[in-house]
Motif scaffolding. Sequence first.
Motif, short mmCIF file in Angstrom:
data_model
loop_
_atom_site.label_atom_id
_atom_site.label_comp_id
_atom_site.label_asym_id
_atom_site.label_seq_id
_atom_site.Cartn_x
_atom_site.Cartn_y
_atom_site.Cartn_z
N GLN A 86 10.31 15.00 -4.16
CA GLN A 86 9.28 15.88 -3.59
C GLN A 86 8.07 15.11 -3.09
O GLN A 86 6.96 15.29 -3.56
N ARG A 87 8.33 14.23 -2.13
CA ARG A 87 7.21 13.53 -1.50
C ARG A 87 7.67 13.04 -0.14
O ARG A 87 8.86 12.88 0.11
N GLY A 88 6.69 12.80 0.72
CA GLY A 88 7.05 12.32 2.05
C GLY A 88 6.09 11.22 2.48
O GLY A 88 4.95 11.15 2.02
N LEU A 89 6.58 10.35 3.38
CA LEU A 89 5.77 9.25 3.87
C LEU A 89 6.01 9.15 5.37
O LEU A 89 7.15 8.98 5.80
N VAL A 90 4.95 9.28 6.15
CA VAL A 90 5.10 9.21 7.60
C VAL A 90 4.15 8.13 8.12
O VAL A 90 2.97 8.14 7.79
N LEU A 91 4.68 7.21 8.92
CA LEU A 91 3.83 6.16 9.48
C LEU A 91 3.54 6.46 10.95
O LEU A 91 4.39 7.01 11.65
N ARG A 92 2.33 6.13 11.39
CA ARG A 92 2.01 6.32 12.81
C ARG A 92 1.29 5.08 13.32
O ARG A 92 0.30 4.66 12.74
N ASN A 93 1.83 4.50 14.38
CA ASN A 93 1.16 3.35 14.99
C ASN A 93 -0.12 3.83 15.66
O ASN A 93 -0.16 4.90 16.26
N THR B 18 0.83 -1.20 0.00
CA THR B 18 0.00 0.00 0.00
C THR B 18 0.87 1.26 0.00
O THR B 18 0.60 2.21 -0.73
N CYS B 19 1.92 1.26 0.80
CA CYS B 19 2.82 2.42 0.84
C CYS B 19 3.45 2.67 -0.52
O CYS B 19 3.62 3.82 -0.93
N ASP B 20 3.82 1.60 -1.23
CA ASP B 20 4.39 1.77 -2.56
C ASP B 20 3.42 2.52 -3.47
O ASP B 20 3.80 3.44 -4.20
N ARG B 21 2.15 2.10 -3.40
CA ARG B 21 1.15 2.74 -4.27
C ARG B 21 0.96 4.19 -3.89
O ARG B 21 0.81 5.06 -4.74
N ALA C 16 1.95 10.11 -4.63
CA ALA C 16 2.56 11.35 -4.13
C ALA C 16 3.61 11.87 -5.10
O ALA C 16 3.75 13.08 -5.29
N SER C 17 4.35 10.95 -5.75
CA SER C 17 5.38 11.40 -6.70
C SER C 17 4.74 12.08 -7.88
O SER C 17 5.30 13.02 -8.45
N GLY C 18 3.56 11.59 -8.26
CA GLY C 18 2.88 12.20 -9.39
C GLY C 18 2.41 13.60 -9.08
O GLY C 18 2.58 14.52 -9.88
N THR C 19 1.81 13.79 -7.89
CA THR C 19 1.27 15.12 -7.56
C THR C 19 2.35 16.08 -7.11
O THR C 19 2.12 17.27 -7.04
N LYS C 20 3.55 15.54 -6.71
CA LYS C 20 4.65 16.38 -6.21
C LYS C 20 4.29 17.09 -4.90
O LYS C 20 3.14 17.39 -4.64
N ARG C 21 5.31 17.32 -4.11
CA ARG C 21 5.17 18.07 -2.85
C ARG C 21 3.99 17.62 -2.01
O ARG C 21 3.14 18.41 -1.62
#
Length: 756
Positions: free
Chosen positions: A593-600, A524-527, A532-537
């Motif tokens: 230009q993308r970020g991924l943050v995980l939260r338990n 899911t994170c890959d998708r 996010a890479s497509g929309t940028k920032r």
Amino acid sequence: MNAAVRAVVRMGLYVGAKVYFIHEGYQGMVDGGENIREATWESVSSMLQVGGTVIGSARCKDFRSHEGRLKAAHNLVKRGITNLCVIGGDGSLTGANLFREEWSGLLSELVQQGLIEADAVQKYSALHIVGMVGSIDNDFCGTDMTIGTDSALHRIIEVVDAIMTTAQSHQRTFVLEVMGRHCGYLALVSALACGADWVLIPEMPPEDGWEEKMCQKLSANRAGMKRLNIIIVAEGAIDRNNKPITTDYIKNLVVKNLGFDTRVTILGHVQRGGTPSAFDRILASRMGVEAVLALLETTANTPACVVSLCGNQSVRVPLMECVQTTQEVQKAMDQKRFEEAVKLRGRSFENNLRTYKLLAHRKPESELPVSNFNVAVLNVGAPAAGMNAAVRSAVRVGISEGHKMFAVSDGFEGFYKGQIKEIKWGDVGGWTGQGGSLLGTKRTLPAKHVDKIAEQMRKYNINALLVIGGFEALECLLQLCDARSTFEEFCIPMCMLPATISNNVPGTELSIGADTALNAIVETCDRIKQSASGTKRRVFIIETMGGYCGYLATVGGLAAGADAAYIYEEPFDIRDLQANVEHLTEKMKTSIQRGLVLRNENSNVNYTTDFIYQLYTEEGRGVFDCRKNVLGHMQQGGAPSPFDRNFGTKISAKAMQWLSQKLVESYRKGRVFANTEDTCCLLGMHARALVFQPVVELKDHTDFVHRIPKEQWWLKLRPLMKILAKYKTSYDVSDSGQVEHVIHSRPKDSDASVAM
């Protein structure tokens, strides 16, 4: 391989080294020029989810010649490169070692030819090498898992699962050929993971007259309500006379002798491709970091080493010892010393073979021992992928040992209501690939219903209990242990297998189901990263399950390349959140230009997913925008991963054998009586071994309020995740591997690689 490349580059830059890519393998080193380029932090971005290798790989004739290696040495010296990290199979690693041994001679030749200055010989006097094994065959001795093996198993199992549905519909027999010219690992493990009827591997050719035996087995299975047969063949399969056994030979055999509708499927290069699994990404990232540390510590007279995995620990082993053992396997096979070949492959391989033989071949009733013991199996807690594989394995091993097996539906709730019935060998056919819990599972604890449960135990004369489940299962066993003083019915051997996606059970480093959940999260994170890479920032905040245990968020973060992972075990405050926002703001100025943050889900009562999302949205205004995603119960479902199927199958078989042993030990005066602490255990994985631990002893290691172990091994992977996400942090090298020797690198009686 890409995860390893990424980890080496980023860890290299982190420790202040200059890192170069050598494109197209040794060919690029010989040709030089544009093939050797400096690597930057951004140049390894977005490659975790890509299969194959981004920097290319090639089989190279030139490097085998002295002239080729001379050119290669020249190209390295020109750039001042004296440390090589080689990711490849035994061929690549042997080549690297030869290159290292010739190095000073090659430099002298270059001086004589006037290609380099004389002082360069002193300056670049030694070449240091560290190897990582990338090979889908898992054919390298000295490591439990090579990079790429788990992903190849994922491809095979996906195909087998798909084929099983069509075979089921048409009542067909399928002969599948998988890769492995000299090594049967993939064939053996995929046969274990899908419950194949027959498997043929180069290390263990079938006895003469196997054709007839195989046909008998196939028709017996059909007679027993089974509508399909699966036969798995390694491409290098041979008979006792070293003659190849081909898929067509088997097909014609089945058609001629049995008249079954038979099809052949050759998987071929599908197995090498596709997205790497979560396991492979974590393995490769850990190995890559370890490789850089190993290079920093090498001196001119340490032998070249390979970073490898033993159980759940990184170790370093001398490269040439591994290569020699690997070559000895081939020798043993050529000289028909097959038993020895299997031994040389290592414990993990031997265990796989033993377990497969135990589960696949049903002895006729007349040959079975009769133990007169009754054993009950049940699931407790939330469903986890791989539970069914564990139940199947327990039932079949139990029957082979002569016990009567009983299945309890719906956990302890079903137990006190009397939902108990005998379960036979054929009832668990095809269970390995099924997700969830087929027996049904409930979170009900037994304490309130102890009297009714004792009554059912009396009624069915249950002499041993196998409980498969998560944290609840541990609580259940503790309660039953307490009940022993009042009810003699509970004075029997009891064992629990940890099965929970949260991986929050004390006494074990891994649980059945966690790997499948990790793969669901990573996929899911890959998708989401792609979007996010497509929309940028854009920054995504993703909430994972796990209760108070941060395993899924942390390890998922490492495998998906997250920028941060918030967990309960590592308290965070507003300053940390602010630092992370600033870090992402800096990142948006680069090309990534993308970020991924995980939260338990339970990381903090007040800093909820919504709160963090709103904070990021406000603070990032004008720089990046935010989206949030709660992954929810999709993490619990799905077909079990190959790892979970095998882990479940193998630990369950081990637990049943332990129960059998305890039953015999505690049988006195015509009945079973076991009330010591060591007859009520949890079977868990510890660093390198599978260990039975009395549940009473685990009490002190458990935080019952938050339902987590007091100490968790994976917390030491957190700095690794932060380094790979470009945070300044201190990395504890205290448990980085010491060099060990292959021959003696395994504790005698441990079984960690059973898990692998």
